[in-house]
Design a protein around this motif. Structure first.
Motif, mmCIF file in Angstrom:
data_model
loop_
_atom_site.group_PDB
_atom_site.id
_atom_site.type_symbol
_atom_site.label_atom_id
_atom_site.label_comp_id
_atom_site.label_asym_id
_atom_site.label_seq_id
_atom_site.Cartn_x
_atom_site.Cartn_y
_atom_site.Cartn_z
ATOM 1 N N SER A 7 11.896 -30.274 -11.308
ATOM 2 C CA SER A 7 11.479 -31.451 -11.521
ATOM 3 C C SER A 7 11.304 -31.728 -13.184
ATOM 4 C CB SER A 7 9.982 -31.746 -10.995
ATOM 5 O OG SER A 7 9.125 -30.696 -11.473
ATOM 6 N N ASN A 8 11.423 -30.525 -13.970
ATOM 7 C CA ASN A 8 11.241 -30.687 -15.321
ATOM 8 C C ASN A 8 12.852 -31.163 -15.776
ATOM 9 O OD1 ASN A 8 8.357 -30.254 -16.377
ATOM 10 N ND2 ASN A 8 8.569 -28.754 -14.914
ATOM 11 N N LEU A 9 13.627 -30.844 -15.163
ATOM 12 C CA LEU A 9 15.085 -30.877 -15.861
ATOM 13 C C LEU A 9 15.428 -32.077 -15.769
ATOM 14 C CD1 LEU A 9 17.338 -29.125 -16.736
ATOM 15 C CD2 LEU A 9 18.009 -28.878 -14.425
ATOM 16 N N ARG A 10 15.589 -32.611 -17.223
ATOM 17 C CA ARG A 10 16.117 -34.118 -17.216
ATOM 18 C C ARG A 10 17.440 -34.455 -17.168
ATOM 19 N NH1 ARG A 10 13.954 -34.419 -22.692
ATOM 20 N NH2 ARG A 10 15.347 -36.042 -23.126
ATOM 21 N N HIS A 11 18.180 -33.342 -18.023
ATOM 22 C CA HIS A 11 19.372 -33.699 -18.408
ATOM 23 C C HIS A 11 20.394 -32.303 -18.381
ATOM 24 C CE1 HIS A 11 18.460 -37.817 -19.164
ATOM 25 N NE2 HIS A 11 17.946 -37.411 -20.348
ATOM 26 N N ILE A 12 21.609 -32.327 -17.697
ATOM 27 C CA ILE A 12 22.470 -30.927 -17.814
ATOM 28 C C ILE A 12 23.785 -31.676 -18.538
ATOM 29 C CG2 ILE A 12 23.777 -29.377 -16.563
ATOM 30 C CD1 ILE A 12 21.917 -29.965 -14.157
ATOM 31 N N PHE A 13 24.192 -30.929 -19.600
ATOM 32 C CA PHE A 13 25.261 -30.914 -20.320
ATOM 33 C C PHE A 13 26.304 -29.988 -20.282
ATOM 34 C CE2 PHE A 13 22.064 -33.557 -22.178
ATOM 35 C CZ PHE A 13 22.675 -34.975 -22.433
ATOM 36 N N SER A 14 27.654 -30.017 -20.215
ATOM 37 C CA SER A 14 28.741 -29.269 -20.119
ATOM 38 C C SER A 14 29.595 -29.202 -21.395
ATOM 39 C CB SER A 14 29.413 -29.550 -18.880
ATOM 40 O OG SER A 14 30.383 -28.692 -18.778
ATOM 41 N N VAL A 15 30.228 -28.091 -21.631
ATOM 42 C CA VAL A 15 31.189 -28.096 -22.837
ATOM 43 C C VAL A 15 32.087 -27.017 -22.792
ATOM 44 C CG1 VAL A 15 29.680 -26.928 -24.575
ATOM 45 C CG2 VAL A 15 31.339 -28.466 -25.307
ATOM 46 N N GLY A 16 33.353 -27.242 -23.212
ATOM 47 C CA GLY A 16 34.141 -26.018 -23.177
ATOM 48 C C GLY A 16 35.675 -26.398 -22.518
ATOM 49 N N ASN B 143 35.490 -30.555 -13.723
ATOM 50 C CA ASN B 143 36.231 -31.224 -12.562
ATOM 51 C C ASN B 143 34.898 -32.311 -11.858
ATOM 52 O OD1 ASN B 143 35.838 -28.438 -12.949
ATOM 53 N ND2 ASN B 143 37.518 -28.175 -11.455
ATOM 54 N N PRO B 144 35.585 -33.264 -11.743
ATOM 55 C CA PRO B 144 34.854 -34.514 -10.760
ATOM 56 C C PRO B 144 33.925 -33.767 -9.789
ATOM 57 C CG PRO B 144 36.825 -35.268 -11.206
ATOM 58 C CD PRO B 144 37.221 -33.814 -11.617
ATOM 59 N N GLU B 145 34.608 -32.671 -8.901
ATOM 60 C CA GLU B 145 33.810 -32.224 -7.738
ATOM 61 C C GLU B 145 32.386 -31.337 -8.166
ATOM 62 O OE1 GLU B 145 36.876 -31.518 -8.555
ATOM 63 O OE2 GLU B 145 37.756 -29.452 -7.662
ATOM 64 N N VAL B 146 32.512 -30.781 -9.705
ATOM 65 C CA VAL B 146 31.485 -30.378 -10.014
ATOM 66 C C VAL B 146 30.168 -31.277 -10.273
ATOM 67 C CG1 VAL B 146 30.290 -28.897 -11.861
ATOM 68 C CG2 VAL B 146 32.793 -28.480 -11.106
ATOM 69 N N ILE B 147 30.535 -32.489 -10.770
ATOM 70 C CA ILE B 147 29.722 -33.529 -11.037
ATOM 71 C C ILE B 147 29.198 -34.197 -9.466
ATOM 72 C CG2 ILE B 147 29.512 -35.924 -12.012
ATOM 73 C CD1 ILE B 147 31.592 -35.169 -13.978
ATOM 74 N N ARG C 10 24.802 -34.056 -5.646
ATOM 75 C CA ARG C 10 24.342 -34.138 -4.345
ATOM 76 C C ARG C 10 23.397 -32.739 -4.126
ATOM 77 N NH1 ARG C 10 29.427 -32.998 -2.898
ATOM 78 N NH2 ARG C 10 29.195 -30.413 -2.708
ATOM 79 N N THR C 11 23.409 -31.890 -4.738
ATOM 80 C CA THR C 11 22.789 -30.531 -4.725
ATOM 81 C C THR C 11 21.391 -30.680 -5.589
ATOM 82 O OG1 THR C 11 24.600 -29.333 -4.215
ATOM 83 C CG2 THR C 11 22.859 -28.161 -4.703
ATOM 84 N N LEU C 12 21.716 -31.031 -6.850
ATOM 85 C CA LEU C 12 20.420 -30.973 -7.973
ATOM 86 C C LEU C 12 20.115 -32.351 -8.104
ATOM 87 C CD1 LEU C 12 22.408 -28.765 -10.515
ATOM 88 C CD2 LEU C 12 20.909 -27.924 -8.532
ATOM 89 N N ASP C 13 20.596 -33.308 -7.626
ATOM 90 C CA ASP C 13 20.103 -34.705 -7.640
ATOM 91 C C ASP C 13 20.287 -34.928 -9.371
ATOM 92 O OD1 ASP C 13 19.339 -37.127 -6.950
ATOM 93 O OD2 ASP C 13 17.032 -36.699 -7.211
ATOM 94 N N ARG C 14 21.232 -34.458 -9.790
ATOM 95 C CA ARG C 14 21.336 -34.749 -11.384
ATOM 96 C C ARG C 14 22.736 -35.142 -11.816
ATOM 97 N NH1 ARG C 14 16.941 -33.446 -10.484
ATOM 98 N NH2 ARG C 14 15.261 -32.666 -11.762
ATOM 99 N N ASP C 15 23.075 -35.789 -12.696
ATOM 100 C CA ASP C 15 24.474 -35.976 -13.319
ATOM 101 C C ASP C 15 24.613 -34.782 -14.248
ATOM 102 O OD1 ASP C 15 26.156 -38.062 -12.436
ATOM 103 O OD2 ASP C 15 24.809 -39.410 -13.227
ATOM 104 N N ILE C 16 25.784 -34.433 -14.358
ATOM 105 C CA ILE C 16 26.235 -33.535 -15.620
ATOM 106 C C ILE C 16 27.052 -34.221 -16.725
ATOM 107 C CG2 ILE C 16 27.164 -31.221 -16.253
ATOM 108 C CD1 ILE C 16 26.993 -30.132 -13.399
#
Lengths: 80, 539
Positions: B291-300, B304-308, B313-319
């Motif tokens: 519940s504290n997790l506001r944002h997830i970012f990715s780099v490197g 892939n769209p399936e990870v987003i 679906r699973t974490l109820d968050r965007d990446i």
């Protein structure tokens, strides 16, 4: 030579470090350089040294050296 | 953020935070590989980095000298890095999985005067030490006593050093951080940044990662990588954010335990790790309170769209996928909160960044068409040179733009979409690997006559290293030779560069001037048409 001793030699070769002393409790976090990529090198080296074949699922779920030794011994027993 | 013209990164990330009233605030919550926790306040971070600056000063280091860290993630990494910068010594970082050839290339080219490392890595340094006449000191974090005049105990040096140090007034153009990056030809190049880069890292940490003082932030990147320094050290601490750092490797249970227990509010990770999480059992995530997790970012590498979709679906968050390079020093193009995420896209340029798609002839490319991804120079964290290689640096700029080496297109709404590299560099798990370096390591193996290395698509790593080899007449391929190849490349270059697949062929395709035709190898691997092969050398 027992499994642990042979395995210790393989660790030294794969991780290029002579002073490694593994125990059954040793995990990837205890050996510098033991990441997912070098894990593949380790498994290839173990298969060759013990003349056994692992499947991917077996080797991916290993938690520590103890589980690797048990897996090797199980494979050797199946061959015997 | 910069006060009285003091741009010193080490000062801003430590002393300035104390002066801003954060003396007793936790700067770093260190979690060891065995999940033990140690907190360091900004005062302690300031004192430890002061001690290290004094250590280097007492050993005769001064502005412009080069000092490297060669450590796995551990507190000493952070103290050494910032302490080095405080003294205006250039701070280079090296991946702890580098082999001796990779070390030699980087330490040799930079003429580094010192390095901090672990006892278990001394063997690698020892093997190349006689080829490094400028390397005066090796500081070792896990020996209690000095081993010789030049192999010194970190703990002994730190005990003897004062915890007081005032960083000299440092202008924006003072050299700061040095990262080496791989190209498709030649040796790796030293990307030199300056202290003024902190302006970009601070701004993007606020505007893109949306960090503020109350966040608890975790960046999983290794400090050998530019993300690990720009966003695992500099950007967040310039704002006074509490950072969590974890000394262990990928472990889904540990990671989610950390996210939950530490109440991480902003998390910056990498696609390979996120793809590994995607394969874990959903129950693992279901029982976690995020519940504290506001944002997830990715780099490197591209996400892939399936990870987003999985994260929604699973974490109820965007990446939010972000794009930058060692050379850019800070995020240039990104998805971020407030902008609609288009899965698979790189997002839109960061504030103040002018990105463009440009054809090889320098003309602008219409929206929807692929071209060179370029950025208008002038952002503060732009690299200032390739060390000892100004010619190649100059070649990166044409017609008023920096050419990134990536190809992309821009859609009608201003989103950028990554298409690939314009050279042969392999992006494996976010690390750039030079095919030339791997080919060179392979040729050191007596059985191998020729080698050609390509990157091939991989579900987990984005690209994997694939080697084609031709053997000498009297040699045969065997499992023993495969192991020899694997270990040689791992220990000479790095585990990242180790070929995931090896193919033996009669002859490596080359053009008439002897250049390896990697596109022919790639077509062979993919089963596609190799295109024009009229320049290929014949038997």
């Amino acid at each position: 030579m027992d499994t642990m001793t042979t395995l210790n030699g393989i660790f030294c070769e794969v991780f290029d470090e002579d002073s490694i002393q593994i125990t059954r409790e040793t995990t990837a976090d205890d050996v510098d350089g033991w990441d997912s990529l070098s894990h593949t090198n380790l498994i290839v080296a173990v298969e060759m040294a013990f003349n056994v074949r692992f499947n991917l699922k077996d080797t991916r779920t290993l938690k520590d050296v103890g589980e690797l030794i048990d897996l090797i011994d199980r494979k050797l027993a199946e061959k015997a | 953020m910069v006060m009285k013209g003091q741009y010193n990164i080490g000062h801003i990330c430590t002393r300035q935070q104390c002066e801003a009233g954060r003396s007793e605030k936790v700067a770093m919550r260190w979690i060891s590989q065995h999940m033990e926790q140690t907190d360091y306040t900004f005062t302690q971070l300031d004192q430890q980095t002061n001690r290290f600056a004094n250590v280097l000063g007492s050993l005769g280091f001064g502005p412009g000298d080069i000092f490297f860290t060669f450590l796995p993630k551990m507190p000493e990494q952070f103290f050494a890095f910032l302490g080095t910068l405080k003294l205006q010594v250039i701070a280079g970082t090296l991946f702890s999985n580098f082999g001796e050839e990779a070390l030699l290339d980087r330490l040799g080219d930079s003429k580094a005067r010192g390095i901090i490392t672990k006892k278990s890595f001394l063997k690698k340094i020892g093997r190349i030490r006689d080829q490094l006449p400028n390397l005066r000191y090796v500081i070792v974090v896990d020996i209690e006593e000095h081993q010789s005049d030049d192999i010194l105990s970190y703990s002994r040096l730190m005990q003897e050093a004062s915890d007081r140090f005032t960083a000299p007034a440092t202008s924006a153009d003072t050299p700061s951080v040095l990262h080496y990056t791989s190209g498709s030809t030649g040796k790796p190049k030293g990307v030199q940044h300056v202290h003024g880069s902190i302006l970009s890292q601070d701004m993007t940490a606020r505007e893109i990662l949306q960090l503020s003082e109350d966040d608890v932030y975790w960046c999983t990147a290794d400090q050998g990588w530019v993300t690990g320094t720009s966003y695992g050290i500099i950007g967040p601490w310039s704002i006074g954010v509490t950072q969590v750092h974890f000394g262990g490797g990928y472990n889904a249970e540990h990671w989610f335990d950390i996210l939950q227990r530490e109440k991480i509010s902003v998390w910056y990770s990498a696609p390979t790790a996120l793809r590994m999480l995607l394969k874990e059992e959903p129950e693992l995530f279901a029982r976690c309170d995020l519940s504290n997790l506001r944002h997830i970012f990715s780099v490197g590498e591209p996400l892939n769209p399936e990870v987003i979709h999985w994260a929604r679906r699973t974490l109820d968050r965007d990446i939010y996928d972000t794009w930058f390079q060692t050379e850019t020093g800070a995020i240039m193009i990104a998805n971020r909160p407030g902008i609609e995420v288009r899965p698979g896209s790189m997002g839109k340029p960061a504030p103040g960044i002018e990105a463009a798609i440009i054809a090889d002839d320098g003309s602008p490319v219409p929206d929807g068409e692929q071209g060179n991804l370029c950025v208008k120079p002038g952002w503060p964290s732009m690299f200032v040179t390739y060390l000892n290689n100004p010619e190649v640096y100059g070649q990166k700029f044409r017609g008023g733009y920096y050419y990134s080496g990536d190809t992309a297109y821009r859609d009608a709404d201003g989103y950028f979409w990554f298409m690939g590299r314009s050279d042969d560099v392999i992006n494996t798990a976010g690390h750039l690997v030079s095919p030339f370096e791997v080919e060179s390591a392979l040729l050191e193996i007596p059985e191998i006559a020729e080698s050609g290395v390509i990157g091939a698509p991989d579900e987990l790593l984005f690209e994997k290293v694939v080697a084609y080899i031709a053997l000498h007449d009297n040699c045969e391929y065997s499992p023993q030779l495969e192991l020899k190849i694997r270990l040689h490349v791992s220990n000479k270059a790095s585990t990242i560069a180790t070929p995931q697949e090896i193919f033996v062929i009669d002859k490596i395709p080359k053009n008439k001037s002897g250049k390896i035709m990697r596109r022919v190898l790639k077509a062979r691997y993919l089963g596609t048409d190799a295109g024009d092969i009229s320049t290929m050398e014949e038997d």
